[in-house]
Design a protein around this motif. Structure first.
Motif, PDB file in Angstrom:
ATOM      1  N   THR A 188      29.724  30.385  23.941  1.00 49.72           N
ATOM      2  CA  THR A 188      30.534  31.573  24.168  1.00 49.72           C
ATOM      3  C   THR A 188      32.077  31.552  23.950  1.00 49.72           C
ATOM      4  O   THR A 188      32.653  32.494  23.888  1.00 49.72           O
ATOM      5  CB  THR A 188      30.248  32.251  25.581  1.00 49.72           C
ATOM      6  N   GLY A 189      32.455  30.492  23.818  1.00 52.50           N
ATOM      7  CA  GLY A 189      34.025  30.329  23.633  1.00 52.50           C
ATOM      8  C   GLY A 189      34.314  28.966  22.750  1.00 52.50           C
ATOM      9  O   GLY A 189      33.379  28.374  22.428  1.00 52.50           O
ATOM     10  N   ASN A 190      35.381  28.787  22.172  1.00 47.31           N
ATOM     11  CA  ASN A 190      35.960  27.760  21.386  1.00 47.31           C
ATOM     12  C   ASN A 190      37.385  27.340  21.900  1.00 47.31           C
ATOM     13  O   ASN A 190      37.866  27.813  23.057  1.00 47.31           O
ATOM     14  CB  ASN A 190      36.005  28.041  19.967  1.00 47.31           C
ATOM     15  N   HIS A 191      37.835  26.234  21.371  1.00 43.33           N
ATOM     16  CA  HIS A 191      39.096  25.992  21.765  1.00 43.33           C
ATOM     17  C   HIS A 191      40.470  26.753  21.693  1.00 43.33           C
ATOM     18  O   HIS A 191      41.414  26.537  22.221  1.00 43.33           O
ATOM     19  CB  HIS A 191      39.404  24.485  20.915  1.00 43.33           C
ATOM     20  N   GLN A 192      40.201  27.975  20.948  1.00 46.43           N
ATOM     21  CA  GLN A 192      41.168  28.984  21.179  1.00 46.43           C
ATOM     22  C   GLN A 192      41.051  30.247  22.094  1.00 46.43           C
ATOM     23  O   GLN A 192      41.815  30.969  22.203  1.00 46.43           O
ATOM     24  CB  GLN A 192      41.183  29.586  19.523  1.00 46.43           C
ATOM     25  N   SER A 193      39.633  29.877  22.822  1.00 47.60           N
ATOM     26  CA  SER A 193      39.474  30.908  23.810  1.00 47.60           C
ATOM     27  C   SER A 193      40.578  31.175  24.914  1.00 47.60           C
ATOM     28  O   SER A 193      40.909  32.204  25.182  1.00 47.60           O
ATOM     29  CB  SER A 193      38.195  30.495  24.618  1.00 47.60           C
ATOM     30  N   ALA A 235      30.634  37.063  25.822  1.00 48.81           N
ATOM     31  CA  ALA A 235      31.527  35.948  25.526  1.00 48.81           C
ATOM     32  C   ALA A 235      32.525  35.593  26.565  1.00 48.81           C
ATOM     33  O   ALA A 235      32.706  36.376  27.436  1.00 48.81           O
ATOM     34  CB  ALA A 235      32.319  36.514  24.162  1.00 48.81           C
ATOM     35  N   ALA A 236      33.237  34.397  26.363  1.00 39.98           N
ATOM     36  CA  ALA A 236      33.928  33.881  27.675  1.00 39.98           C
ATOM     37  C   ALA A 236      35.216  34.815  27.768  1.00 39.98           C
ATOM     38  O   ALA A 236      35.433  35.338  28.956  1.00 39.98           O
ATOM     39  CB  ALA A 236      34.190  32.432  27.402  1.00 39.98           C
ATOM     40  N   VAL A 237      35.736  35.058  26.669  1.00 38.36           N
ATOM     41  CA  VAL A 237      37.059  35.641  26.847  1.00 38.36           C
ATOM     42  C   VAL A 237      36.720  37.269  27.466  1.00 38.36           C
ATOM     43  O   VAL A 237      37.529  37.718  28.414  1.00 38.36           O
ATOM     44  CB  VAL A 237      37.700  35.907  25.544  1.00 38.36           C
ATOM     45  N   SER A 238      35.775  37.851  26.968  1.00 40.26           N
ATOM     46  CA  SER A 238      35.504  39.165  27.415  1.00 40.26           C
ATOM     47  C   SER A 238      35.035  39.027  29.146  1.00 40.26           C
ATOM     48  O   SER A 238      35.536  39.842  29.892  1.00 40.26           O
ATOM     49  CB  SER A 238      34.259  39.937  27.067  1.00 40.26           C
ATOM     50  N   ALA A 239      34.157  38.038  29.304  1.00 32.48           N
ATOM     51  CA  ALA A 239      33.758  37.858  31.028  1.00 32.48           C
ATOM     52  C   ALA A 239      35.302  37.601  31.674  1.00 32.48           C
ATOM     53  O   ALA A 239      35.212  38.093  32.942  1.00 32.48           O
ATOM     54  CB  ALA A 239      33.125  36.466  31.076  1.00 32.48           C
ATOM     55  N   ALA A 252      46.256  36.260  25.454  1.00 33.78           N
ATOM     56  CA  ALA A 252      46.692  37.228  24.388  1.00 33.78           C
ATOM     57  C   ALA A 252      46.163  38.645  24.792  1.00 33.78           C
ATOM     58  O   ALA A 252      46.677  39.836  24.365  1.00 33.78           O
ATOM     59  CB  ALA A 252      46.480  36.724  23.040  1.00 33.78           C
ATOM     60  N   LEU A 253      44.852  38.666  25.121  1.00 36.03           N
ATOM     61  CA  LEU A 253      44.055  39.840  25.245  1.00 36.03           C
ATOM     62  C   LEU A 253      44.137  40.461  26.338  1.00 36.03           C
ATOM     63  O   LEU A 253      43.774  41.649  26.755  1.00 36.03           O
ATOM     64  CB  LEU A 253      42.827  39.748  24.584  1.00 36.03           C
ATOM     65  N   THR A 254      44.153  39.882  27.614  1.00 36.19           N
ATOM     66  CA  THR A 254      44.203  40.343  29.039  1.00 36.19           C
ATOM     67  C   THR A 254      45.688  40.706  29.436  1.00 36.19           C
ATOM     68  O   THR A 254      46.550  39.854  29.318  1.00 36.19           O
ATOM     69  CB  THR A 254      43.842  39.140  29.963  1.00 36.19           C
ATOM     70  N   PRO A 255      45.873  42.154  29.782  1.00 35.14           N
ATOM     71  CA  PRO A 255      47.212  42.611  29.997  1.00 35.14           C
ATOM     72  C   PRO A 255      47.981  41.777  30.978  1.00 35.14           C
ATOM     73  O   PRO A 255      49.071  41.317  30.724  1.00 35.14           O
ATOM     74  CB  PRO A 255      47.028  44.082  30.414  1.00 35.14           C
ATOM     75  N   TYR A 256      47.155  41.426  32.054  1.00 35.69           N
ATOM     76  CA  TYR A 256      47.674  40.758  33.299  1.00 35.69           C
ATOM     77  C   TYR A 256      48.247  39.453  33.005  1.00 35.69           C
ATOM     78  O   TYR A 256      49.410  39.010  33.045  1.00 35.69           O
ATOM     79  CB  TYR A 256      46.845  40.908  34.693  1.00 35.69           C
ATOM     80  N   PHE A 257      47.237  38.770  32.271  1.00 32.81           N
ATOM     81  CA  PHE A 257      47.669  37.422  31.893  1.00 32.81           C
ATOM     82  C   PHE A 257      48.647  37.369  30.953  1.00 32.81           C
ATOM     83  O   PHE A 257      49.362  36.397  30.878  1.00 32.81           O
ATOM     84  CB  PHE A 257      46.130  36.586  31.626  1.00 32.81           C
ATOM     85  N   HIS A 258      48.502  38.191  30.010  1.00 33.09           N
ATOM     86  CA  HIS A 258      49.561  38.394  28.925  1.00 33.09           C
ATOM     87  C   HIS A 258      50.970  38.459  29.369  1.00 33.09           C
ATOM     88  O   HIS A 258      52.015  37.669  28.895  1.00 33.09           O
ATOM     89  CB  HIS A 258      49.409  39.416  27.879  1.00 33.09           C
ATOM     90  N   ALA A 259      50.958  39.277  30.512  1.00 34.23           N
ATOM     91  CA  ALA A 259      52.472  39.594  31.214  1.00 34.23           C
ATOM     92  C   ALA A 259      52.854  37.975  31.689  1.00 34.23           C
ATOM     93  O   ALA A 259      53.913  37.762  31.932  1.00 34.23           O
ATOM     94  CB  ALA A 259      52.267  40.607  32.289  1.00 34.23           C
ATOM     95  N   LEU A 260      51.783  37.544  32.654  1.00 37.94           N
ATOM     96  CA  LEU A 260      52.151  35.922  33.365  1.00 37.94           C
ATOM     97  C   LEU A 260      52.703  35.069  32.267  1.00 37.94           C
ATOM     98  O   LEU A 260      53.609  34.389  32.660  1.00 37.94           O
ATOM     99  CB  LEU A 260      50.905  35.765  33.949  1.00 37.94           C
ATOM    100  N   LEU A 261      52.071  34.963  31.243  1.00 40.88           N
ATOM    101  CA  LEU A 261      52.264  33.866  30.211  1.00 40.88           C
ATOM    102  C   LEU A 261      52.290  34.688  28.674  1.00 40.88           C
ATOM    103  O   LEU A 261      51.274  34.461  28.156  1.00 40.88           O
ATOM    104  CB  LEU A 261      51.184  32.706  30.373  1.00 40.88           C
ATOM    105  N   ARG A 302      40.748  27.989  32.636  1.00 43.64           N
ATOM    106  CA  ARG A 302      40.271  26.783  32.470  1.00 43.64           C
ATOM    107  C   ARG A 302      38.899  26.726  32.976  1.00 43.64           C
ATOM    108  O   ARG A 302      37.933  26.240  32.662  1.00 43.64           O
ATOM    109  CB  ARG A 302      41.086  25.716  32.918  1.00 43.64           C
ATOM    110  N   TYR A 303      38.806  27.286  34.332  1.00 50.10           N
ATOM    111  CA  TYR A 303      37.474  27.245  35.228  1.00 50.10           C
ATOM    112  C   TYR A 303      36.334  27.924  34.363  1.00 50.10           C
ATOM    113  O   TYR A 303      35.250  27.791  34.289  1.00 50.10           O
ATOM    114  CB  TYR A 303      37.691  27.783  36.672  1.00 50.10           C
ATOM    115  N   CYS A 304      36.887  29.187  33.786  1.00 45.61           N
ATOM    116  CA  CYS A 304      36.131  30.124  33.303  1.00 45.61           C
ATOM    117  C   CYS A 304      35.551  29.673  31.990  1.00 45.61           C
ATOM    118  O   CYS A 304      34.129  29.717  31.866  1.00 45.61           O
ATOM    119  CB  CYS A 304      36.803  31.448  33.080  1.00 45.61           C
ATOM    120  N   PHE A 305      36.015  28.988  31.319  1.00 43.39           N
ATOM    121  CA  PHE A 305      35.726  28.392  30.087  1.00 43.39           C
ATOM    122  C   PHE A 305      34.948  27.236  30.319  1.00 43.39           C
ATOM    123  O   PHE A 305      34.023  26.747  29.460  1.00 43.39           O
ATOM    124  CB  PHE A 305      36.856  28.017  29.118  1.00 43.39           C
TER     125      PHE A 305
END
Lengths: 244, 243
Positions: free
Chosen positions: B138-143, B46-50, B149-158, B128-131
């Motif tokens: 593999t993804g939708n508008h909520q990806s 899935a896109a989020v896991s990738a 929300a699920l990637t620790p580093y990205f979650h800390a950034l935003l 955005r590039y990833c999706f």
């Protein structure tokens, strides 16, 4: 009037830099502060500026020196106190903002006289130019008392002589200079009074007028005060030669 | 007011462009690392896991940490006396040197927030590039939302709705900014002060907030809050020189 009463300074290591200095400097005086290395010249200036803690009293027109009246003092030091990353022009703007009596016309004239670039960062100046700029800032701040600690270290003789002449020409009657230097013979015609420090004490204090009346030169006065032994070198050489 | 703003000039001249440079460099390095590891992804996932996997494998948070340490080093520069004694001038200004230190701390905080914003913008761009690069199924508008929300580093950034993490980041920036201004202030007065180094290391380690626990976030809040209070007090009361 800048008054120092029984000013003492002992560093944390226990060495005594100033040992009861009493001194009064009036408006319009040009005072040379002389003394051997470690005599306490720089320490004295730093105490006046409040950069070091001390015992005793230092007052400016009867008032202690605080952030309220500190702008009446300016300082040119061989250690340099400008901001290296700023241009000369940025320094002018900065000083104008913080020192209401900043002398913009004098600043421009001195910059022009020494042909210093206005738009280059000061860190790119040569050593001589940096010294000149340091002194220009001190002279342009609009202070009543201008303290200079070995300001010309690194400048050539022609440069220094030019500066003395310019300085005498631009100073207002109420502006006071306290100049610490080892270049005794060079400044003797420029100063009006000589103060000699020795081991943290005022060892001599005389006006150049008094010296003239006594028919003595500044160097003679200094040698007498420090009890300089003229045969010191020949005796030392003699002893060395005998040993060999 | 103008006088207060003008004391920022010497600091701003030395820091703004350098901080922007380091920020862009760190963001650029993260983009390169991400693309390298994203290119090696398992196309079936899935896109989020990738995305999460590429962020983890590329060690983007380490690049962020290195950038943060570099920015802190840059922020110390204005107060340092390298071959000059600017402290002699700073102590004769119309603005109290302690107020000036706090103002420089404020400017530093702002620059750290800009560093954070640039890294966040890079992360958003990468997501955005990833999706766009992944097949639509593999993804939708909520990806994008899930990615942050699920990637620790990205979650800390935003941190989105996670206000304690937002507060921790802001407090962390303020603590680092203030200590970067306080360190040279104390040095100029002949005192030792190494709070910045400690705080910078802590901020780097704590930044990629683990999602399962709020302990690290709470620790960060407590530590940065206490550090700010202590630093302001220390700057304010310890004005005299140690000879």
């Amino acid at each position: 009037m800048l008054d120092l009463k029984n000013v003492k300074k002992t560093y944390l290591g226990g060495s005594t830099a100033l040992d009861g200095v009493n001194l009064s400097i009036g408006p319009g005086e040009i005072v040379g502060l002389f003394g051997e290395n470690g005599a306490g010249k720089t320490t004295l200036m730093k105490c006046i500026l409040g950069l070091l803690r001390y015992q005793g009293e230092i007052a400016l027109d009867g008032q202690p020196i605080t952030p309220k009246n500190i702008a009446r003092l300016s300082f040119a030091t061989c250690e340099h106190s400008y901001f290296p990353a700023l241009t000369a022009g940025a320094h002018r703007d900065f000083y104008q903002e913080h020192f209401p009596r900043f002398r913009g016309k004098r600043f421009a004239a001195l910059m022009d006289f020494f042909q210093l670039p206005m738009g280059k960062a000061v860190r790119s100046f040569s050593t001589g130019q940096k010294n000149q700029f340091e002194v220009i800032l001190a002279l342009s701040q609009g202070a009543d008392y201008i303290l200079m600690d070995e300001p010309f270290a690194g400048n050539d003789i022609f440069n220094r002589e030019d500066f003395y002449k310019v300085l005498l020409g631009i100073l207002e009657p109420e502006e006071t200079i306290l100049l610490s230097t080892h270049l005794l013979e060079e400044v003797q015609h420029f100063i009006g009074r000589a103060v000699l420090l020795h081991q943290g004490k005022v060892a001599g204090d005389i006006t150049t007028l008094e010296l003239e009346e006594q028919g003595r030169g500044l160097m003679d006065f200094v040698k007498e005060t420090y009890q300089y032994k003229a045969d010191r070198v020949s005796r030392a050489l003699g002893e060395l030669t005998d040993r060999e | 007011m103008k006088r207060w703003l003008s004391v920022l000039t010497p600091a701003a001249r030395l820091t703004v462009w350098k901080v922007l440079g380091v920020s862009l460099l760190a963001a650029g390095a993260q983009v390169l690392l991400f693309l390298t590891f994203f290119g090696r992804r398992d196309s079936a996932g899935a896109a989020v896991s990738a995305l999460t996997e590429a962020v983890r494998a590329g060690r983007l948070s380490l690049v962020f940490g290195a950038g943060l340490l570099l920015v802190c080093a840059v922020l110390v520069l204005p107060g340092l006396e390298r071959g000059v004694k600017t402290g002699y001038t700073l102590r004769r200004l119309g603005v109290d040197e302690r107020v000036l230190t706090l103002l420089w701390g404020g400017l530093n905080t702002l620059l750290l927030l800009i560093f954070w914003a640039i890294q966040t913008a890079a992360a958003l761009g990468l997501a955005r590039y990833c999706f766009q690069a992944m097949p639509e199924e593999t993804g939708n508008h909520q990806s994008l939302f899930f990615a942050f929300a699920l990637t620790p580093y990205f979650h800390a950034l935003l941190p989105l709705w996670d206000w304690p993490v937002v507060l921790r980041n802001v407090l962390g920036s303020a603590a680092l900014g203030l200590s970067a201004a306080a360190l040279p202030f104390h040095w100029r007065h002949g005192r030792k002060a190494w709070t910045l180094l400690f705080l910078a290391v802590v901020a780097t380690v704590l930044f990629p907030a683990p999602l399962e626990t709020s302990v690290s976030c709470g620790m960060g809040l407590l530590l940065f809050g206490a550090a700010i209070a202590l630093m302001v007090c220390n700057v304010w009361r310890r004005y005299d020189d140690e000879d």
